[in-house]
Motif scaffolding. Structure first.
Motif, PDB file in Angstrom:
ATOM      1  N   ALA A 124      12.883  29.920  80.550  1.00  7.53           N
ATOM      2  CA  ALA A 124      13.682  28.756  80.944  1.00  7.53           C
ATOM      3  C   ALA A 124      12.840  27.480  80.947  1.00  7.53           C
ATOM      4  O   ALA A 124      13.288  26.419  80.500  1.00  7.53           O
ATOM      5  N   GLU A 125      11.619  27.581  81.464  1.00  3.47           N
ATOM      6  CA  GLU A 125      10.730  26.416  81.492  1.00  3.47           C
ATOM      7  C   GLU A 125      10.386  25.927  80.097  1.00  3.47           C
ATOM      8  O   GLU A 125      10.146  24.736  79.872  1.00  3.47           O
ATOM      9  N   SER A 126      10.371  26.836  79.139  1.00  2.28           N
ATOM     10  CA  SER A 126       9.933  26.482  77.777  1.00  2.28           C
ATOM     11  C   SER A 126      11.029  25.844  76.929  1.00  2.28           C
ATOM     12  O   SER A 126      10.751  25.318  75.855  1.00  2.28           O
ATOM     13  N   LEU A 127      12.271  25.902  77.390  1.00  2.00           N
ATOM     14  CA  LEU A 127      13.388  25.448  76.569  1.00  2.00           C
ATOM     15  C   LEU A 127      13.615  23.946  76.698  1.00  2.00           C
ATOM     16  O   LEU A 127      13.535  23.393  77.800  1.00  2.00           O
ATOM     17  N   SER A 128      13.918  23.316  75.587  1.00  3.20           N
ATOM     18  CA  SER A 128      14.374  21.928  75.619  1.00  3.20           C
ATOM     19  C   SER A 128      15.874  21.932  75.870  1.00  3.20           C
ATOM     20  O   SER A 128      16.534  22.973  75.769  1.00  3.20           O
ATOM     21  N   GLU A 129      16.426  20.778  76.198  1.00  2.00           N
ATOM     22  CA  GLU A 129      17.835  20.738  76.575  1.00  2.00           C
ATOM     23  C   GLU A 129      18.775  21.043  75.415  1.00  2.00           C
ATOM     24  O   GLU A 129      19.939  21.393  75.639  1.00  2.00           O
ATOM     25  N   ASP A 130      18.283  20.984  74.178  1.00  2.00           N
ATOM     26  CA  ASP A 130      19.140  21.248  73.020  1.00  2.00           C
ATOM     27  C   ASP A 130      18.912  22.625  72.416  1.00  2.00           C
ATOM     28  O   ASP A 130      19.501  22.949  71.374  1.00  2.00           O
ATOM     29  N   ASP A 131      18.072  23.465  73.033  1.00  2.00           N
ATOM     30  CA  ASP A 131      17.781  24.786  72.487  1.00  2.00           C
ATOM     31  C   ASP A 131      18.982  25.716  72.597  1.00  2.00           C
ATOM     32  O   ASP A 131      19.951  25.447  73.322  1.00  2.00           O
ATOM     33  N   THR A 132      18.865  26.836  71.903  1.00  2.00           N
ATOM     34  CA  THR A 132      19.895  27.870  71.914  1.00  2.00           C
ATOM     35  C   THR A 132      19.844  28.661  73.228  1.00  2.00           C
ATOM     36  O   THR A 132      18.755  28.924  73.746  1.00  2.00           O
ATOM     37  N   PRO A 133      20.981  29.050  73.790  1.00  2.00           N
ATOM     38  CA  PRO A 133      20.981  29.907  74.985  1.00  2.00           C
ATOM     39  C   PRO A 133      20.359  31.275  74.693  1.00  2.00           C
ATOM     40  O   PRO A 133      20.345  31.733  73.539  1.00  2.00           O
ATOM     41  N   TRP A 134      19.888  31.922  75.760  1.00  2.00           N
ATOM     42  CA  TRP A 134      19.263  33.244  75.642  1.00  2.00           C
ATOM     43  C   TRP A 134      19.903  34.215  76.634  1.00  2.00           C
ATOM     44  O   TRP A 134      20.381  33.825  77.697  1.00  2.00           O
ATOM     45  N   LEU A 135      19.863  35.495  76.251  1.00  2.00           N
ATOM     46  CA  LEU A 135      20.168  36.601  77.149  1.00  2.00           C
ATOM     47  C   LEU A 135      18.969  37.536  77.123  1.00  2.00           C
ATOM     48  O   LEU A 135      18.550  37.977  76.046  1.00  2.00           O
ATOM     49  N   ILE A 136      18.399  37.821  78.291  1.00  2.00           N
ATOM     50  CA  ILE A 136      17.282  38.751  78.405  1.00  2.00           C
ATOM     51  C   ILE A 136      17.766  40.024  79.081  1.00  2.00           C
ATOM     52  O   ILE A 136      18.449  39.979  80.106  1.00  2.00           O
ATOM     53  N   SER A 137      17.418  41.170  78.515  1.00  2.00           N
ATOM     54  CA  SER A 137      17.627  42.456  79.186  1.00  2.00           C
ATOM     55  C   SER A 137      16.256  43.087  79.412  1.00  2.00           C
ATOM     56  O   SER A 137      15.388  43.038  78.543  1.00  2.00           O
ATOM     57  N   ALA A 138      16.053  43.667  80.597  1.00  2.00           N
ATOM     58  CA  ALA A 138      14.739  44.229  80.926  1.00  2.00           C
ATOM     59  C   ALA A 138      14.886  45.236  82.058  1.00  2.00           C
ATOM     60  O   ALA A 138      15.903  45.264  82.757  1.00  2.00           O
ATOM     61  N   ARG A 139      13.836  46.037  82.236  1.00  2.00           N
ATOM     62  CA  ARG A 139      13.776  46.987  83.349  1.00  2.00           C
ATOM     63  C   ARG A 139      12.411  46.892  84.019  1.00  2.00           C
ATOM     64  O   ARG A 139      11.394  46.707  83.340  1.00  2.00           O
ATOM     65  N   ALA A 140      12.405  47.034  85.331  1.00  2.00           N
ATOM     66  CA  ALA A 140      11.147  47.062  86.068  1.00  2.00           C
ATOM     67  C   ALA A 140      10.510  48.445  85.926  1.00  2.00           C
ATOM     68  O   ALA A 140      11.202  49.463  86.006  1.00  2.00           O
ATOM     69  N   ASP A 141       9.202  48.476  85.733  1.00  2.00           N
ATOM     70  CA  ASP A 141       8.538  49.767  85.562  1.00  2.00           C
ATOM     71  C   ASP A 141       8.210  50.444  86.882  1.00  2.00           C
ATOM     72  O   ASP A 141       7.717  51.566  86.901  1.00  2.00           O
ATOM     73  N   ARG A 142       8.496  49.757  88.011  1.00  2.00           N
ATOM     74  CA  ARG A 142       8.304  50.359  89.322  1.00  2.00           C
ATOM     75  C   ARG A 142       9.202  49.640  90.333  1.00  2.00           C
ATOM     76  O   ARG A 142       9.617  48.505  90.107  1.00  2.00           O
ATOM     77  N   GLY A 143       9.459  50.317  91.432  1.00  2.00           N
ATOM     78  CA  GLY A 143      10.272  49.708  92.470  1.00  2.00           C
ATOM     79  C   GLY A 143       9.545  48.567  93.154  1.00  2.00           C
ATOM     80  O   GLY A 143       8.338  48.641  93.400  1.00  2.00           O
ATOM     81  N   HIS A 144      10.291  47.515  93.468  1.00  2.00           N
ATOM     82  CA  HIS A 144       9.688  46.363  94.152  1.00  2.00           C
ATOM     83  C   HIS A 144      10.757  45.588  94.908  1.00  2.00           C
ATOM     84  O   HIS A 144      11.953  45.765  94.692  1.00  2.00           O
ATOM     85  N   ILE A 145      10.293  44.733  95.798  1.00  2.00           N
ATOM     86  CA  ILE A 145      11.166  43.830  96.529  1.00  2.00           C
ATOM     87  C   ILE A 145      11.164  42.477  95.825  1.00  2.00           C
ATOM     88  O   ILE A 145      10.111  41.941  95.496  1.00  2.00           O
ATOM     89  N   ALA A 146      12.360  41.936  95.601  1.00  2.00           N
ATOM     90  CA  ALA A 146      12.500  40.580  95.074  1.00  2.00           C
ATOM     91  C   ALA A 146      13.103  39.719  96.173  1.00  2.00           C
ATOM     92  O   ALA A 146      14.265  39.885  96.549  1.00  2.00           O
TER      93      ALA A 146
END
Length: 345
Positions: free
Chosen positions: A25-47
């Motif tokens: 998100a920080e790297s995108l300019s205001e005219d860039d293409t939208p993104w969808l990220i899919s990912a999994r955590a490799d271990r349990g954690h608190i967010a």
């Protein structure tokens, strides 16, 4: 048709998981293409939510003993448990293509996820602004933030929710509170496994891609080098020491789901309350007279001085009845009344 870049990030460490969407998100300019990220955590954690304090919300000694990572995510909301049995999804919209508001962002993204659930045979309803429920229990919560020049939406698809691990990490004022928390989570939160609808591996990703494909031209793409560098910088920032010394997001307890809170006051004879939509649905006290009054108030709207009136009817002195009423009112002050009455299909 406009484009949507899909980044399938795979398995990531807890810090890399949250840095992935924050850095992109920080790297995108205001005219860039939208993104969808899919990912999994490799271990349990608190967010932790962006405005929370670890020492106010968590049992830090337990987390250290079990070596459970604690990440202060850039997205809003409360504390969540994230592990390998969750598919994490993040929509990132640069300013030019972003919805007009965070409310509109939730409308768009929750609508897409609702349609994806339907494709795998799971009926969900939207409750409030940020949740999807199945059969009366919370199946998905979500959060959002503006990061850089982009609006970011995040959510996790719960294949199996480890309620016990989450409850053990929460700073509980008593063993009774911890037991009630476990009960509340079991009653209020569900997952695809519990619903008997755990699809084959990759099924939800396929469904979501198909749903998104009706709106955008979806292209799988790996972020460029400068975007990967921004993710690395975001990860370093997330590894900085957590801010301490604040108060809990929910005074005296924790939000279980939309409209449901577990609360405890230990300043006098202890009071423990399960509050749902302006009513007590479960309550207890270390004082037997207070406890009798609380039982008489279950399922009644907490208005018009009902605690005080029931206290007088149960033989409490004027001062004791007023004290109990004030303590209950102080615990429940600021909670969202009757929020589940405003459901959207």
């Amino acid at each position: 048709m406009s484009c949507l870049h899909l980044h399938e990030a795979g398995w990531l460490t807890p810090y890399a998981l949250h840095a992935c969407y924050a850095g992109l998100a920080e790297s995108l300019s205001e005219d860039d293409t939208p993104w969808l990220i899919s990912a999994r955590a490799d271990r349990g954690h608190i967010a932790l939510g962006a405005s929370q304090y670890a020492d106010a919300e968590l049992n830090l000694a337990y987390c250290r003993m079990r070596r459970i990572p604690i990440v202060q995510r850039p997205l809003g909301g409360g504390t969540v448990w994230v592990d390998r049995r969750q598919l994490c999804l993040f929509f990132i919209f640069p300013r030019t293509s972003a919805p007009a508001s965070h409310a509109a962002l939730f409308d768009l993204c929750l609508g897409l996820l609702k349609d994806a659930y339907a494709r795998i045979g799971v009926e969900v309803e939207r409750v409030g602004g940020q949740d999807l429920w199945h059969a009366g229990r919370k199946l998905l919560g979500s959060g959002a933030a503006t990061i850089g020049r982009s609006m970011v939406f995040g959510a996790s698809i719960l294949e199996r929710f480890d309620a016990a691990s989450f409850a053990a990490c929460v700073d509980c004022p008593s063993r009774g509170f911890e037991r009630w928390l476990g009960d509340c989570l079991s009653e209020s939160v569900t997952d695809l496994e519990a619903a008997g609808m755990l699809p084959y591996e990759g099924a939800f990703e396929e469904a979501l891609r198909a749903v998104c494909g009706s709106r955008w031209a979806v292209t799988t793409q790996r972020p460029e080098a400068h975007r990967l560098a921004a993710m690395s910088a975001a990860e370093l920032a997330l590894r900085e020491p957590l801010e301490m010394g604040g108060r809990r997001l929910v005074r005296g307890g924790i939000k279980i789901k939309r409209g449901t809170y577990l609360l405890e006051d230990t300043t006098g004879p202890w009071l423990r309350l399960l509050w749902r939509d302006g009513r007590l649905v479960r309550a207890a006290s270390g004082d037997k007279d207070f406890d009798a009054v609380l039982q008489a108030c279950l399922a009644c709207p907490l208005d018009d001085g009902i605690i005080y009136e029931q206290g007088r009817l149960h033989g409490l002195s004027l001062e004791s009845a007023r004290t109990l009423a004030q303590r209950v009112e102080a615990l429940c002050a600021g909670l969202e009344p009757q929020e589940c009455a405003s459901r959207t299909a």
